[in-house]
Design an enzyme around this catalytic site. Structure first.
Site, mmCIF file in Angstrom:
data_model
loop_
_atom_site.group_PDB
_atom_site.id
_atom_site.type_symbol
_atom_site.label_atom_id
_atom_site.label_comp_id
_atom_site.label_asym_id
_atom_site.label_seq_id
_atom_site.Cartn_x
_atom_site.Cartn_y
_atom_site.Cartn_z
ATOM 1 N N SER A 120 0.634 -0.885 -0.386
ATOM 2 C CA SER A 120 0.371 0.394 -0.030
ATOM 3 C C SER A 120 1.271 1.391 -0.201
ATOM 4 O O SER A 120 0.414 2.216 -0.295
ATOM 5 C CB SER A 120 -0.740 0.489 1.606
ATOM 6 N N HIS A 141 -0.591 -2.503 -7.050
ATOM 7 C CA HIS A 141 -1.412 -2.106 -5.884
ATOM 8 C C HIS A 141 -2.818 -2.355 -6.344
ATOM 9 O O HIS A 141 -3.434 -1.188 -7.179
ATOM 10 C CB HIS A 141 -1.318 -0.608 -5.385
ATOM 11 N N GLU A 153 -3.383 0.214 -8.778
ATOM 12 C CA GLU A 153 -2.136 1.291 -9.647
ATOM 13 C C GLU A 153 -0.551 0.373 -9.770
ATOM 14 O O GLU A 153 -0.525 -0.540 -9.128
ATOM 15 C CB GLU A 153 -2.215 2.062 -7.909
ATOM 16 N N ASN A 192 -3.163 5.985 -1.535
ATOM 17 C CA ASN A 192 -3.517 5.930 -0.644
ATOM 18 C C ASN A 192 -2.884 7.243 -0.055
ATOM 19 O O ASN A 192 -2.612 7.521 1.101
ATOM 20 C CB ASN A 192 -2.671 5.031 -0.001
HETATM 21 N N1 CAA Z 1 -15.432 -10.206 -2.209
HETATM 22 C C1 CAA Z 1 -16.376 -10.550 -3.373
HETATM 23 N N2 CAA Z 1 -17.533 -9.659 -3.772
HETATM 24 C C2 CAA Z 1 -17.701 -8.352 -2.656
HETATM 25 C C3 CAA Z 1 -17.642 -8.650 -1.400
HETATM 26 C C4 CAA Z 1 -16.107 -9.196 -1.013
HETATM 27 N N3 CAA Z 1 -14.877 -9.340 -0.207
HETATM 28 N N4 CAA Z 1 -17.997 -7.512 -0.896
HETATM 29 C C5 CAA Z 1 -19.152 -7.117 -1.284
HETATM 30 N N5 CAA Z 1 -18.860 -7.637 -2.591
HETATM 31 C C6 CAA Z 1 -19.890 -7.690 -3.547
HETATM 32 C C7 CAA Z 1 -20.783 -8.158 -3.369
HETATM 33 O O1 CAA Z 1 -21.024 -9.324 -3.777
HETATM 34 C C8 CAA Z 1 -21.998 -7.185 -4.003
HETATM 35 O O2 CAA Z 1 -22.453 -7.420 -5.139
HETATM 36 P P1 CAA Z 1 -23.891 -7.329 -5.575
HETATM 37 O O3 CAA Z 1 -24.491 -6.010 -6.110
HETATM 38 O O4 CAA Z 1 -23.445 -7.577 -7.393
HETATM 39 O O5 CAA Z 1 -24.571 -8.155 -5.400
HETATM 40 C C9 CAA Z 1 -21.813 -5.872 -3.587
HETATM 41 O O6 CAA Z 1 -20.312 -6.266 -3.522
HETATM 42 C C10 CAA Z 1 -21.832 -4.841 -2.305
HETATM 43 O O7 CAA Z 1 -21.716 -5.383 -1.778
HETATM 44 P P2 CAA Z 1 -23.014 -5.777 -0.869
HETATM 45 O O8 CAA Z 1 -24.110 -5.328 -0.882
HETATM 46 O O9 CAA Z 1 -23.014 -6.947 0.878
HETATM 47 O O10 CAA Z 1 -22.309 -5.003 0.514
HETATM 48 P P3 CAA Z 1 -22.252 -2.732 0.385
HETATM 49 O O11 CAA Z 1 -23.049 -2.553 -0.798
HETATM 50 O O12 CAA Z 1 -22.215 -2.757 1.169
HETATM 51 O O13 CAA Z 1 -20.873 -2.681 -0.482
HETATM 52 C C11 CAA Z 1 -18.797 -3.192 -0.222
HETATM 53 C C12 CAA Z 1 -19.229 -3.854 0.260
HETATM 54 C C13 CAA Z 1 -18.463 -3.214 -1.712
HETATM 55 C C14 CAA Z 1 -17.038 -3.296 -0.074
HETATM 56 C C15 CAA Z 1 -18.739 -1.558 -0.399
HETATM 57 O O14 CAA Z 1 -19.018 -0.324 0.794
HETATM 58 C C16 CAA Z 1 -17.605 -0.311 -0.478
HETATM 59 O O15 CAA Z 1 -17.031 0.266 -2.114
HETATM 60 N N6 CAA Z 1 -16.614 0.545 -0.020
HETATM 61 C C17 CAA Z 1 -15.595 1.128 0.146
HETATM 62 C C18 CAA Z 1 -14.404 -0.183 -0.078
HETATM 63 C C19 CAA Z 1 -13.188 0.800 -0.206
HETATM 64 O O16 CAA Z 1 -13.279 2.248 0.157
HETATM 65 N N7 CAA Z 1 -12.131 0.141 -0.555
HETATM 66 C C20 CAA Z 1 -11.145 0.386 -0.551
HETATM 67 C C21 CAA Z 1 -9.983 0.491 -0.062
HETATM 68 S S1 CAA Z 1 -8.228 1.200 0.655
HETATM 69 C C22 CAA Z 1 -7.948 0.090 -0.531
HETATM 70 O O17 CAA Z 1 -7.479 -0.862 -0.571
HETATM 71 C C23 CAA Z 1 -5.971 0.607 -0.970
HETATM 72 C C24 CAA Z 1 -5.129 0.056 0.844
HETATM 73 O O18 CAA Z 1 -3.594 -0.118 -0.048
HETATM 74 C C25 CAA Z 1 -5.441 -0.332 1.806
HETATM 75 P P1 NAD Z 2 -3.578 -9.649 5.471
HETATM 76 O O1 NAD Z 2 -3.324 -9.515 7.365
HETATM 77 O O2 NAD Z 2 -4.960 -10.330 5.681
HETATM 78 O O3 NAD Z 2 -2.981 -10.687 5.043
HETATM 79 C C1 NAD Z 2 -1.041 -10.718 5.156
HETATM 80 C C2 NAD Z 2 -1.148 -12.212 4.700
HETATM 81 O O4 NAD Z 2 -0.078 -12.416 4.665
HETATM 82 C C3 NAD Z 2 -1.677 -13.396 6.165
HETATM 83 O O5 NAD Z 2 -2.315 -13.775 5.576
HETATM 84 C C4 NAD Z 2 -0.258 -13.589 6.881
HETATM 85 O O6 NAD Z 2 -0.620 -15.250 7.205
HETATM 86 C C5 NAD Z 2 0.678 -13.186 5.428
HETATM 87 N N1 NAD Z 2 1.778 -13.800 5.651
HETATM 88 C C6 NAD Z 2 2.901 -12.536 6.031
HETATM 89 N N2 NAD Z 2 4.239 -13.623 6.143
HETATM 90 C C7 NAD Z 2 4.357 -13.647 5.347
HETATM 91 C C8 NAD Z 2 5.596 -15.023 4.562
HETATM 92 N N3 NAD Z 2 6.459 -14.451 5.184
HETATM 93 N N4 NAD Z 2 4.982 -15.856 3.711
HETATM 94 C C9 NAD Z 2 3.500 -16.495 2.944
HETATM 95 N N5 NAD Z 2 3.089 -15.233 4.028
HETATM 96 C C10 NAD Z 2 3.041 -14.897 4.539
HETATM 97 O O7 NAD Z 2 -2.962 -7.567 4.982
HETATM 98 P P2 NAD Z 2 -3.968 -7.526 3.441
HETATM 99 O O8 NAD Z 2 -4.671 -6.551 4.208
HETATM 100 O O9 NAD Z 2 -4.181 -8.661 2.867
HETATM 101 O O10 NAD Z 2 -2.632 -6.703 2.992
HETATM 102 C C11 NAD Z 2 -1.043 -7.320 2.485
HETATM 103 C C12 NAD Z 2 -0.693 -6.258 1.515
HETATM 104 O O11 NAD Z 2 -1.904 -5.780 0.654
HETATM 105 C C13 NAD Z 2 -0.385 -5.437 2.378
HETATM 106 O O12 NAD Z 2 0.893 -5.083 1.979
HETATM 107 C C14 NAD Z 2 -1.109 -4.792 2.315
HETATM 108 O O13 NAD Z 2 -0.514 -3.575 3.197
HETATM 109 C C15 NAD Z 2 -1.862 -4.165 1.040
HETATM 110 N N6 NAD Z 2 -3.191 -3.955 1.068
HETATM 111 C C16 NAD Z 2 -4.186 -3.921 1.539
HETATM 112 C C17 NAD Z 2 -5.086 -3.226 1.533
HETATM 113 C C18 NAD Z 2 -6.644 -3.441 2.377
HETATM 114 O O14 NAD Z 2 -7.279 -3.342 2.162
HETATM 115 N N7 NAD Z 2 -6.131 -4.437 3.256
HETATM 116 C C19 NAD Z 2 -4.905 -2.647 0.360
HETATM 117 C C20 NAD Z 2 -4.516 -2.725 -0.212
HETATM 118 C C21 NAD Z 2 -2.910 -3.207 -0.572
#
Ligand code: CAA
Ligand code: NAD
Length: 285
Positions: A120, A141, A153, A192
């Site tokens: 991330s 990403h 990304e 991010n």
């Molecule tokens: N796997 C597969 N499909 C999923 C799912 C999952 N884990 N969660 C939800 N879905 C699907 C559902 O099946 C549903 O599909 P349909 O519309 O075709 O039926 C759809 O997504 C909507 O799901 P729900 O009705 O159960 O729930 P919702 O309307 O609350 O949506 C959500 C769930 C898609 C997660 C929505 O809340 C959402 O978009 N949230 C924001 C997610 C977001 O911002 N993600 C980015 C996180 S940051 C990141 O990823 C980067 C990082 O590095 C940290």
């Molecule tokens: P998570 O904690 O759900 O999963 C991490 C997994 O890695 C665990 O299942 C752990 O057992 C495994 N692991 C740790 N060390 C390992 C090793 N040496 N070999 C094999 N497996 C190992 O974390 P996550 O949310 O899946 O995040 C994973 C990566 O994706 C991170 O770099 C995170 O920043 C990135 N990411 C996370 C998100 C998010 O929304 N959570 C979104 C985009 C990117």
């Protein structure tokens, strides 16, 4: 060249999602996890997610069986030797990721294989330099939940070759059907850099007692039409991951908006990691 064999290191929230969409696209997938218990957890995430797709009529039961059969699980990195692309998706921890890239460089046989990280925030150049083939290393990403989110990304470094970048883009766009945006190799990339300070600001509002968690989340859901409020989203991402990303951003830019608020640090220290641990800003069953 089309990718047929993909390896995923880490089968957590993200790795299991990347494996699912890759297997759905017809690829042969091998997931490497740490031990038998984490292998079972990864398998169960994919079974649950694809089961839900069947229940919603988005996947035929036979197609689900075929998808599941395309995925192999292992605890040995050496089992990824014949992969054409490996996506590392382990915990957001730089020393652990460096170790993985170093070992992947030793075990992957195809000199044209792409080594990608789903990090991330961690600069890709550092991971590339842990290998003897930095030209083959990029960031790919994905976003959570991977089967739903349309974006990838693509981060190339000053050392990535144009061929690696082009092949990685083709994989994400043509094989997985994702939209690709390109970012330079700066901590946090594009999304991010914008999303994480927003999540941290919501935690500060809550920590300072300005509003309840519910009101902060309702504010952004109904006031800005976000699908989830920021505290629900932080729980969804994982508070450990949110804190780790904030640490990397703060380390890179030294600006206070990236510093993890004390409440977030304490919650992670207490093991309150959000949805994945059952409790964060909210409780989950
Ligand atoms: N796997 C597969 N499909 C999923 C799912 C999952 N884990 N969660 C939800 N879905 C699907 C559902 O099946 C549903 O599909 P349909 O519309 O075709 O039926 C759809 O997504 C909507 O799901 P729900 O009705 O159960 O729930 P919702 O309307 O609350 O949506 C959500 C769930 C898609 C997660 C929505 O809340 C959402 O978009 N949230 C924001 C997610 C977001 O911002 N993600 C980015 C996180 S940051 C990141 O990823 C980067 C990082 O590095 C940290
Ligand atoms: P998570 O904690 O759900 O999963 C991490 C997994 O890695 C665990 O299942 C752990 O057992 C495994 N692991 C740790 N060390 C390992 C090793 N040496 N070999 C094999 N497996 C190992 O974390 P996550 O949310 O899946 O995040 C994973 C990566 O994706 C991170 O770099 C995170 O920043 C990135 N990411 C996370 C998100 C998010 O929304 N959570 C979104 C985009 C990117």
């Amino acid at each position: 060249m089309t990718i047929h064999r993909i390896g995923i290191v880490g089968g957590g929230l993200m790795g299991s999602g990347i494996a699912e969409v890759s297997a759905k696209a017809g690829l042969d997938v091998t997931i490497r996890e740490i031990d038998d218990a984490t292998v079972v957890a990864a398998r169960s995430k994919i079974e649950k997610s694809t089961g839900r797709a069947v229940d919603k009529g988005k996947l035929e039961p036979e197609a689900r069986e075929e998808l599941l059969e395309r995925i192999t699980y292992t605890t040995a990195l050496a089992d990824l030797a014949d992969r054409q692309l490996v996506v590392e998706a382990i915990t957001e921890n730089e020393p652990l990721k460096l170790e993985i890239f170093k070992t992947l460089d030793d075990v992957i046989e195809d000199e044209n294989a792409i080594l990608a990280s789903n990090t991330s925030s961690i600069p890709i150049t550092r991971l590339a330099k842990a290998t003897g083939r930095p030209e083959s290393v990029v960031g790919l990403h994905f976003f959570n939940p991977v089967p739903v989110m349309g974006l990838v990304e693509l981060i190339s470094t000053v050392l990535s070759s144009p061929e690696t970048e082009a092949r990685a883009e083709k994989f994400a766009c043509d094989q997985l059907g994702k939209t690709v945006i390109h970012a330079k190799d700066r901590a946090g990339f594009i999304v991010n850099m914008l999303l994480v300070p927003y999540l941290l600001e919501a935690i500060r509002l809550y920590e300072n007692g300005v509003a309840t968690a519910d009101d902060i989340d309702t504010g952004m859901r109904l006031g800005a039409n976000h699908p989830m409020g920021p505290l629900t989203l932080a729980d969804f991402v994982g508070l450990d991951t949110t804190k780790a990303v904030a640490d990397v951003l703060y380390d890179e830019f030294k600006q206070s908006q990236y510093a993890p608020p004390p409440l977030l640090v304490r919650m992670v220290e207490a093991g309150l990691l959000g949805r994945k641990s059952g409790r964060g800003f909210y409780e989950y069953q």
